[in-house]
Design a protein around this motif. Structure first.
Motif, PDB file in Angstrom:
ATOM      1  N   PRO A  70      77.890-118.755  15.586  1.00 40.29           N
ATOM      2  CA  PRO A  70      79.265-119.018  15.168  1.00 40.29           C
ATOM      3  C   PRO A  70      79.647-118.619  13.726  1.00 40.29           C
ATOM      4  CG  PRO A  70      78.610-121.163  16.194  1.00 40.29           C
ATOM      5  CD  PRO A  70      77.225-119.984  16.085  1.00 40.29           C
ATOM      6  N   ALA A  71      78.623-118.765  12.749  1.00 44.14           N
ATOM      7  CA  ALA A  71      78.918-118.346  11.326  1.00 44.14           C
ATOM      8  C   ALA A  71      78.854-117.012  11.414  1.00 44.14           C
ATOM      9  CB  ALA A  71      77.860-119.063  10.479  1.00 44.14           C
ATOM     10  N   ILE A  72      77.749-116.102  11.997  1.00 46.63           N
ATOM     11  CA  ILE A  72      77.786-114.820  12.007  1.00 46.63           C
ATOM     12  C   ILE A  72      78.882-114.104  12.591  1.00 46.63           C
ATOM     13  CG2 ILE A  72      76.590-113.043  13.198  1.00 46.63           C
ATOM     14  CD1 ILE A  72      73.846-114.811  12.998  1.00 46.63           C
ATOM     15  N   SER A  73      79.451-114.857  13.566  1.00 46.92           N
ATOM     16  CA  SER A  73      80.697-114.298  14.109  1.00 46.92           C
ATOM     17  C   SER A  73      81.934-114.117  13.228  1.00 46.92           C
ATOM     18  CB  SER A  73      81.157-114.779  15.561  1.00 46.92           C
ATOM     19  OG  SER A  73      80.076-114.834  16.410  1.00 46.92           O
ATOM     20  N   VAL A  74      82.118-115.293  12.473  1.00 46.13           N
ATOM     21  CA  VAL A  74      83.007-115.152  11.556  1.00 46.13           C
ATOM     22  C   VAL A  74      82.864-114.366  10.230  1.00 46.13           C
ATOM     23  CG1 VAL A  74      84.303-116.843   9.844  1.00 46.13           C
ATOM     24  CG2 VAL A  74      83.969-117.684  11.995  1.00 46.13           C
ATOM     25  N   LEU A  75      81.788-114.476   9.895  1.00 46.59           N
ATOM     26  CA  LEU A  75      81.666-113.591   8.510  1.00 46.59           C
ATOM     27  C   LEU A  75      81.378-112.156   8.719  1.00 46.59           C
ATOM     28  CD1 LEU A  75      79.029-116.153   6.787  1.00 46.59           C
ATOM     29  CD2 LEU A  75      81.356-115.734   6.097  1.00 46.59           C
ATOM     30  N   MET A  76      80.790-111.847   9.817  1.00 49.62           N
ATOM     31  CA  MET A  76      80.700-110.298  10.310  1.00 49.62           C
ATOM     32  C   MET A  76      82.177-109.808  10.286  1.00 49.62           C
ATOM     33  SD  MET A  76      78.440-108.700  13.575  1.00 49.62           S
ATOM     34  CE  MET A  76      79.060-109.755  14.750  1.00 49.62           C
ATOM     35  N   PHE A  77      83.166-110.355  10.704  1.00 45.37           N
ATOM     36  CA  PHE A  77      84.394-109.737  11.004  1.00 45.37           C
ATOM     37  C   PHE A  77      85.312-110.059   9.850  1.00 45.37           C
ATOM     38  CE2 PHE A  77      82.578-109.942  15.306  1.00 45.37           C
ATOM     39  CZ  PHE A  77      82.509-108.490  15.700  1.00 45.37           C
ATOM     40  N   PRO A 108      86.664-122.461   4.639  1.00 42.26           N
ATOM     41  CA  PRO A 108      87.402-123.112   3.373  1.00 42.26           C
ATOM     42  C   PRO A 108      86.592-123.904   2.908  1.00 42.26           C
ATOM     43  CG  PRO A 108      88.485-123.999   5.539  1.00 42.26           C
ATOM     44  CD  PRO A 108      87.545-122.881   5.896  1.00 42.26           C
ATOM     45  N   TRP A 109      85.587-124.605   3.142  1.00 40.59           N
ATOM     46  CA  TRP A 109      84.510-125.702   2.905  1.00 40.59           C
ATOM     47  C   TRP A 109      83.346-124.784   2.127  1.00 40.59           C
ATOM     48  CZ3 TRP A 109      85.760-125.320   7.855  1.00 40.59           C
ATOM     49  CH2 TRP A 109      84.598-124.749   8.832  1.00 40.59           C
ATOM     50  N   GLU A 110      83.398-123.735   2.116  1.00 36.15           N
ATOM     51  CA  GLU A 110      82.183-122.909   1.641  1.00 36.15           C
ATOM     52  C   GLU A 110      82.354-122.148   0.743  1.00 36.15           C
ATOM     53  OE1 GLU A 110      78.822-123.443   2.681  1.00 36.15           O
ATOM     54  OE2 GLU A 110      78.925-124.139   4.470  1.00 36.15           O
ATOM     55  N   ASP A 111      81.491-121.565  -0.139  1.00 31.92           N
ATOM     56  CA  ASP A 111      81.652-120.600  -0.966  1.00 31.92           C
ATOM     57  C   ASP A 111      81.935-119.090  -0.445  1.00 31.92           C
ATOM     58  OD1 ASP A 111      81.527-122.165  -3.320  1.00 31.92           O
ATOM     59  OD2 ASP A 111      79.743-122.170  -3.518  1.00 31.92           O
ATOM     60  N   ASP A 112      82.834-118.442  -0.372  1.00 34.80           N
ATOM     61  CA  ASP A 112      82.901-117.250   0.441  1.00 34.80           C
ATOM     62  C   ASP A 112      82.119-116.059  -0.448  1.00 34.80           C
ATOM     63  OD1 ASP A 112      84.119-115.604   2.299  1.00 34.80           O
ATOM     64  OD2 ASP A 112      85.504-114.778   0.731  1.00 34.80           O
ATOM     65  N   PRO A 113      81.561-115.280   0.041  1.00 34.64           N
ATOM     66  CA  PRO A 113      81.412-115.122   1.782  1.00 34.64           C
ATOM     67  C   PRO A 113      80.073-115.721   2.216  1.00 34.64           C
ATOM     68  CG  PRO A 113      80.702-113.237   0.653  1.00 34.64           C
ATOM     69  CD  PRO A 113      80.929-114.078  -0.475  1.00 34.64           C
ATOM     70  N   ALA A 114      80.019-116.905   2.457  1.00 28.77           N
ATOM     71  CA  ALA A 114      78.895-117.441   2.853  1.00 28.77           C
ATOM     72  C   ALA A 114      78.896-118.598   3.633  1.00 28.77           C
ATOM     73  CB  ALA A 114      77.777-117.502   1.774  1.00 28.77           C
TER      74      ALA A 114
END
Length: 93
Positions: A48-55, A60-66
Motif C-alpha cells: 500500500p505505501a509503495i503504491s502511493v509513493l511510487m505514483f 498527510p501524517w508522514e514526512d513527505d515523501p516517505a
C-alpha cells in the motif's frame, strides 16, 4: 506510465528476523520492480505505501515523501521499514 524509484530501508529490528533483515538494510525498488532479497511478508505489507509513493502520492501524517510501516507479522520479532521516494520523476518519451 512513469513511476518514481523508491528506497526501502529497515529502520528498526527488534528480536531476530528469520530472513536476516537488520537495521540499516536498504533495497531499491526501481521502475516498479520488486527488489531482490526483500522478505515476501514485508513486501506484501509494504505494497500500500509503495503504491502511493511510487505514483507521486503522499500521506498527510508522514514526512513527505516517505512512510514508515511495521511490516512483520511476527509480533515477537518486529521489523519496521521506511519507504521513501528517491530522485525525480523520470521523463516520459
Amino acid at each position: 506510465m512513469a513511476v518514481y524509484d523508491l528506497q526501502i530501508r529497515v529502520v528498526e529490528c527488534k528480536g531476530l528476523c528469520p530472513v536476516g533483515h537488520k537495521t540499516g538494510d536498504t533495497f531499491l525498488l526501481s521502475q516498479g520492480l520488486a527488489p531482490s532479497g526483500l522478505c515476501m511478508t514485508a513486501l506484501s505489507a509494504l505494497v500500500p505505501a509503495i503504491s502511493v509513493l511510487m505514483f507521486g502520492g503522499s500521506f498527510p501524517w508522514e514526512d513527505d515523501p516517505a512512510c514508515t510501516v511495521r511490516a512483520c507479522q511476527d509480533y515477537r520479532n518486529s521489523v519496521i521499514f521506511e519507504v521513501r521516494r528517491v530522485g525525480s520523476l523520470p521523463e516520459q518519451t
